[in-house]
Design an enzyme around this catalytic site. Structure first.
Site, PDB file in Angstrom:
ATOM      1  N   TYR A 141       0.816  -1.214   0.000  1.00  0.00           N
ATOM      2  CA  TYR A 141       0.000   0.000   0.000  1.00  0.00           C
ATOM      3  C   TYR A 141       0.853   1.269   0.000  1.00  0.00           C
ATOM      4  O   TYR A 141       0.384   2.352  -0.337  1.00  0.00           O
ATOM      5  CB  TYR A 141      -0.948   0.033   1.209  1.00  0.00           C
ATOM      6  CG  TYR A 141      -2.032  -1.043   1.164  1.00  0.00           C
ATOM      7  CD1 TYR A 141      -2.201  -1.835   0.043  1.00  0.00           C
ATOM      8  CD2 TYR A 141      -2.877  -1.239   2.240  1.00  0.00           C
ATOM      9  CE1 TYR A 141      -3.172  -2.820   0.008  1.00  0.00           C
ATOM     10  CE2 TYR A 141      -3.863  -2.217   2.203  1.00  0.00           C
ATOM     11  CZ  TYR A 141      -3.998  -3.001   1.080  1.00  0.00           C
ATOM     12  OH  TYR A 141      -4.965  -3.973   1.037  1.00  0.00           O
TER      13      TYR A 141
ATOM     14  N   LYS B 174       3.760 -15.360   1.374  1.00  0.00           N
ATOM     15  CA  LYS B 174       3.687 -16.018   0.068  1.00  0.00           C
ATOM     16  C   LYS B 174       5.129 -16.290  -0.356  1.00  0.00           C
ATOM     17  O   LYS B 174       5.576 -15.879  -1.441  1.00  0.00           O
ATOM     18  CB  LYS B 174       2.928 -15.085  -0.912  1.00  0.00           C
ATOM     19  CG  LYS B 174       2.573 -15.695  -2.238  1.00  0.00           C
ATOM     20  CD  LYS B 174       1.469 -16.729  -2.172  1.00  0.00           C
ATOM     21  CE  LYS B 174       1.252 -17.356  -3.540  1.00  0.00           C
ATOM     22  NZ  LYS B 174       0.414 -18.566  -3.510  1.00  0.00           N
TER      23      LYS B 174
ATOM     24  N   ASP C 260      -2.620 -18.293   0.522  1.00  0.00           N
ATOM     25  CA  ASP C 260      -3.758 -18.960  -0.132  1.00  0.00           C
ATOM     26  C   ASP C 260      -4.264 -20.100   0.740  1.00  0.00           C
ATOM     27  O   ASP C 260      -5.477 -20.285   0.917  1.00  0.00           O
ATOM     28  CB  ASP C 260      -3.375 -19.440  -1.540  1.00  0.00           C
ATOM     29  CG  ASP C 260      -2.004 -20.082  -1.617  1.00  0.00           C
ATOM     30  OD1 ASP C 260      -1.199 -19.908  -0.676  1.00  0.00           O
ATOM     31  OD2 ASP C 260      -1.727 -20.777  -2.616  1.00  0.00           O
TER      32      ASP C 260
ATOM     33  N   ASP D 249      -5.207  -7.289   5.441  1.00  0.00           N
ATOM     34  CA  ASP D 249      -6.449  -6.584   5.113  1.00  0.00           C
ATOM     35  C   ASP D 249      -7.535  -7.611   4.779  1.00  0.00           C
ATOM     36  O   ASP D 249      -8.670  -7.557   5.281  1.00  0.00           O
ATOM     37  CB  ASP D 249      -6.169  -5.678   3.899  1.00  0.00           C
ATOM     38  CG  ASP D 249      -7.257  -4.660   3.664  1.00  0.00           C
ATOM     39  OD1 ASP D 249      -8.240  -4.664   4.412  1.00  0.00           O
ATOM     40  OD2 ASP D 249      -7.126  -3.865   2.713  1.00  0.00           O
TER      41      ASP D 249
ATOM     42  N   ASP E 275     -10.635  -9.401   7.608  1.00  0.00           N
ATOM     43  CA  ASP E 275     -12.069  -9.300   7.310  1.00  0.00           C
ATOM     44  C   ASP E 275     -12.706 -10.686   7.230  1.00  0.00           C
ATOM     45  O   ASP E 275     -13.821 -10.903   7.733  1.00  0.00           O
ATOM     46  CB  ASP E 275     -12.301  -8.567   5.987  1.00  0.00           C
ATOM     47  CG  ASP E 275     -12.481  -7.067   6.208  1.00  0.00           C
ATOM     48  OD1 ASP E 275     -12.159  -6.596   7.308  1.00  0.00           O
ATOM     49  OD2 ASP E 275     -12.937  -6.377   5.276  1.00  0.00           O
TER      50      ASP E 275
END
Ligand code: NAD
Length: 361
Positions: free
Chosen positions: A143, A194, A226, A250, A254
């Site tokens: 970000y 990852k 994943d 992020d 959620d």
């Protein structure tokens, strides 16, 4: 001797002032019972600040926050300010607060309360007993990495670019917050990355592994993102504390939060280096029910419990608040958002009164 804490209150907009009022009363009673003194200072943020001063984050608000031991925030935003340019909207105040206090760690618990199990979209046997803490890095990663932007190359084609970057120091400081959080829980930490594809994740994994040597009492594991997304819905009970970067966090925080099914119940904490932490519900300002005494104040009260546990290191007080929340739910007290037939439907104020009774007013 009475311990004194300076708390900045940012009630913000919409239902913010309603849920904050309940939380302040609860904290005042808790203080009396446990010999803690909370000195509250209220400051303006978001739409309320725009109306009063023209700015979403007046400098006096940031200063007041910096001078305090912890910041308790409700929520900001609403229809009234939706047409303002993005830098002048209430959300800009929130982003300014996060960067002004250098809040690099976001802690989001996802706990399935036995009383609200039916609110989850997953089967009872999958979610019963779930108690996860997601620790997300908040000020680095893709970000904020540079270069970023939309560029035009030699043949006139546009290219969108973002850069995922983490330094050792950034990984180390979020890692420490996560190991410390795991220590306060079941002492199991899963680092999500990852590393099979991304070099930045390979560095992440190596730094977290190295740091793990300083925390031999915490059991460390690693998982690809994943797989983590899949495991969160397949078998969420395997997780205790999760640590991950900004982008993965992020999404996963959620997903984890939604295992619980009820947004009015979810608290969060954002911690920084050398500055006070900010403790706030995950939900927004709910302008659709503002001013109607319908808001659920429990996420705000649970945010105050996180403030006591992670911001002020007062675990006994945090336990007492969380116990009171469980007790009112056990009694069948519910606000509209978590109501089911057969329960007692309460407004925001009545829920506050029920909490005070549960604490032994
Ligand atoms: P929201 O979380 O405010 O509301 C979503 C739905 O959940 C609404 O139906 C609302 O009534 C309900 N809800 C939320 N909290 C509740 C509570 N405590 N008790 C009972 N019901 C509750 O999200 P939204 O509608 O997308 O956003 C509304 C405003 O809030 C927008 O201006 C948005 O920008 C802002 N927002 C602020 C924050 C923040 O302050 N951190 C976070 C998200 C959204």
């Amino acid at each position: 001797m009475t311990k004194t804490y300076k708390i900045t209150l940012l009630p913000g907009d919409g239902i913010g002032p309603e849920i904050m009022a309940v939380t302040v009363e609860v904290l005042q009673l808790l203080g009396k019972q446990l010999d803690l003194e909370f000195q509250f200072t209220e400051a303006l943020l978001g739409g309320a600040a725009i109306d009063a001063t023209g700015e979403p984050l007046p400098s006096v608000t940031l200063e007041t926050c910096k001078q305090s031991d912890a910041v308790l925030l409700a929520a900001i935003g609403g229809y009234k300010w939706d047409d303002l340019p993005s830098g002048q909207r209430p959300e800009a105040g929130l982003l300014g607060l996060r960067s002004g206090l250098e809040l690099f760690a976001n802690l989001r618990p996802a706990t399935i309360l036995p009383q609200l199990i039916e609110a989850s979209s997953l089967k009872r046997e999958v979610v019963e007993g779930v108690d996860i803490m997601v620790v997300r890095e908040l000020t680095g990663g893709i970000y904020f990495g540079k270069p970023k932007g939309i560029f035009i190359n030699e043949n006139g084609e546009r290219r969108g670019v973002n850069t995922m970057v983490y330094s050792e120091a950034e990984i180390d400081r979020i890692g420490r917050v996560a190991f410390e959080a795991a220590r306060k829980r079941s002492k199991r930490l899963c680092s999500v990355d990852k590393a099979n594809v991304l070099e930045v994740s390979q560095l992440w994994r190596s730094c977290i592994t190295e740091l793990g040597k300083e925390y031999p009492d915490v059991e460390l594991s690693h998982m690809y993102v994943d797989n983590a997304a899949m495991q969160l819905v397949r078998n969420p009970k395997q997780f205790d504390t999760i640590v991950t970067g900004n982008l993965f966090g992020d999404i996963l925080s959620d997903a984890a939060a939604m295992l619980t099914g009820s947004i009015g119940m979810l608290p969060s904490a954002s911690l920084g280096a050398g500055n006070p932490g900010v403790f706030e519900p995950v939900h927004g300002s709910a302008p659709d029910i503002a001013g109607q005494d319908k808001a659920n104040p429990l996420a705000q009260v649970l945010s105050a419990a996180m403030m006591l546990r992670y911001g002020l290191n007062e675990p006994v007080a945090a336990d007492k608040l969380e116990k009171a929340v469980l007790q009112v739910l056990d009694q069948g007290d519910r606000t509209g958002d978590i109501f089911s037939p057969g329960m007692n439907l309460l407004g925001c104020k009545a829920m506050g009164a029920a909490l005070l009774r549960a604490m032994g007013e």
